[in-house]
Design an enzyme around this catalytic site. Sequence first.
Site, PDB file in Angstrom:
ATOM      1  N   ASP A 196      55.566  78.025  57.558  1.00  0.00           N
ATOM      2  CA  ASP A 196      55.657  76.414  56.782  1.00  0.00           C
ATOM      3  C   ASP A 196      55.885  75.366  58.070  1.00  0.00           C
ATOM      4  O   ASP A 196      55.588  74.300  58.144  1.00  0.00           O
ATOM      5  CB  ASP A 196      56.055  76.025  55.481  1.00  0.00           C
ATOM      6  CG  ASP A 196      57.968  76.006  55.750  1.00  0.00           C
ATOM      7  OD1 ASP A 196      58.045  76.941  57.068  1.00  0.00           O
ATOM      8  OD2 ASP A 196      58.402  75.958  55.435  1.00  0.00           O
ATOM      9  N   SER A 226      58.161  78.612  52.534  1.00  0.00           N
ATOM     10  CA  SER A 226      58.758  78.868  53.778  1.00  0.00           C
ATOM     11  C   SER A 226      58.435  80.362  54.271  1.00  0.00           C
ATOM     12  O   SER A 226      57.348  80.848  54.916  1.00  0.00           O
ATOM     13  CB  SER A 226      60.484  78.532  54.372  1.00  0.00           C
ATOM     14  OG  SER A 226      61.130  78.346  55.791  1.00  0.00           O
TER      15      SER A 226
END
Length: 586
Positions: A298, A139
């Site tokens: 992401d 992420s």
Amino acid sequence: QNPKTSAIVKQLVAEGNARELQKYFGSRMEFGTAGLRAAMGAGISHMNDLTIIQTTQGFCRYLEKNFSDLRKRGVVIGFDARAHLSSGGSSKRFARLAANTFISQGVPVYLFSDITPTPFVPYTVTHLKLCAGIMITASHNPKQDNGYKVYWENGAQIISPHDKGISQAIEENQEPWPQAWDDRLIDNSLLLHDPYATVSKEYFKDIQKQCFHRNINKETNLKFVHTSVHGVGHKFVQLAFKAFDLSPPFAVPEQKDPDPEFPTVKYPNPEEGKGVLTLSFALAEKDGAKIILANDPDADRLAVAEKQESGEWKVFSGNELGALLGWWIFTCWKNHNSDTRAIKDVYMLSSTVSSKILRAIALKEGFHFEETLTGFKWMGNRAKQLMDQGKAVLFAFEEAIGYMCCPAVLDKDGVSAAVITAEMASFLAARNLSLSQQLEAVYDEYGFHITKASYFICHDPKVIQQLFDNLRNFDGKNTYPKSCGRFKVSGIRDLTTGYDSSQPDQKAILPTSKSSQMITFTFANGGVATMRTSGTEPKIKYYSELCAPPGNSDVEQLKKELDELVNALEKHFFQPEKNNLQRKTE
């Protein structure tokens, strides 16, 4: 068998560097409900070829135990663009090794052929009715990190007891299976499928169900800038705008292509404030754009900024954008549902550390609001339960800039959130209103909700434990604080121990977890503050909010009161100097 990580370990052995070897091999990464997240590198404490193989072998055995039709249905695997040259690790390499593990056991694998946003994995699980999904991503973490995120057959992130079951299965399957290292074997396998084209098409078709003002979108003069912060989001946000008939946003050229080095930002996290948006501001000024949309690498989170009349840029907090999207999605639903009785089956969710603005809107409008524990794993699972009972879950959000605007994805989704925000902004612009003005209107109607959140960094788990132990034994054993500076404490909920002073039996309603720290204080002035540890970073976070009933317009006084409460919280409960805590810096 990875030559790079092998060489690192051999070098340390040759040097007799016991301290570094202890760091690499002292303890295995812990598999939790968020899966795995750690730096890429050698040893069992890092993300590398071996730990990916071991993790996937355990996960595969656990799925075999839970699904008799695993070899018929299969799993989906996606990956972002992260890579780590010195250890040879990359998200794509890890995804292929994971695919190889499943295929070696006769399990069909839907492996995306290219990078995708994280929300594509839960979407695919649901859409293709698969047993599970894996996303290889860290992420918005620093560039050296990677992660392994797991979704169950219901399309939501796993919750307990699956984490413990998978963790145990990993322990029992550490010896790599024959051919575990040779990912070339998958290329000719009949069990390997590429869902990229189908899923892209179907996902954009599904999110169009949330498009309500196509005519306005076609005609709007409002300009947008988008940054994907060197991650995966660029192409998908462009396609989402096209699906909504909006002109494409201007892409920040230096940040639009994936780059695992994240060269233009200190942290690739749009939640960290204006530092990440510097290039976006410059492009917006040059092209006359009023609104900036920023995804994390992401593309499951979204930050939004708007140029104000003064020429300054306002970056909306996660709570503010949650208030706007909640208002917008409910308004769109209301305008398209003439049957007033349908509202009794409408739900919105947010996490317990997020603003209670949705509760205020729900009370006034007549739909249901529920809060869950922190994290989309809880909201995704609860949303699925409600949907299975025939309820409509319109929206869920958390203050950490995560939004679930579309029931096709039971997780936060920065792509659909970006395009829905763009449609909302276009609709408001057609009425000569800005997002900031509409936010004020929401607060005017439903009551001001002023929030403030931050964190301290602490790398020593003992200090963190001691800090929370002190709060639980503040004035002698098993006594919580009765005040915080001049602010009187009126209620305490401790979701680590399960104590809640507001309940008749003093037991908390929300699930408790001994493995993470979380205490919420309610104050006599109506303020609420929560202190908690992060599951993925060395942080102690706090969240605070003051709510006023509709009609109380003295916002400056509310802000001043909240600032003073937060200062007292930091001084008396965190004690940063005594505990050697590092403050969040811009």
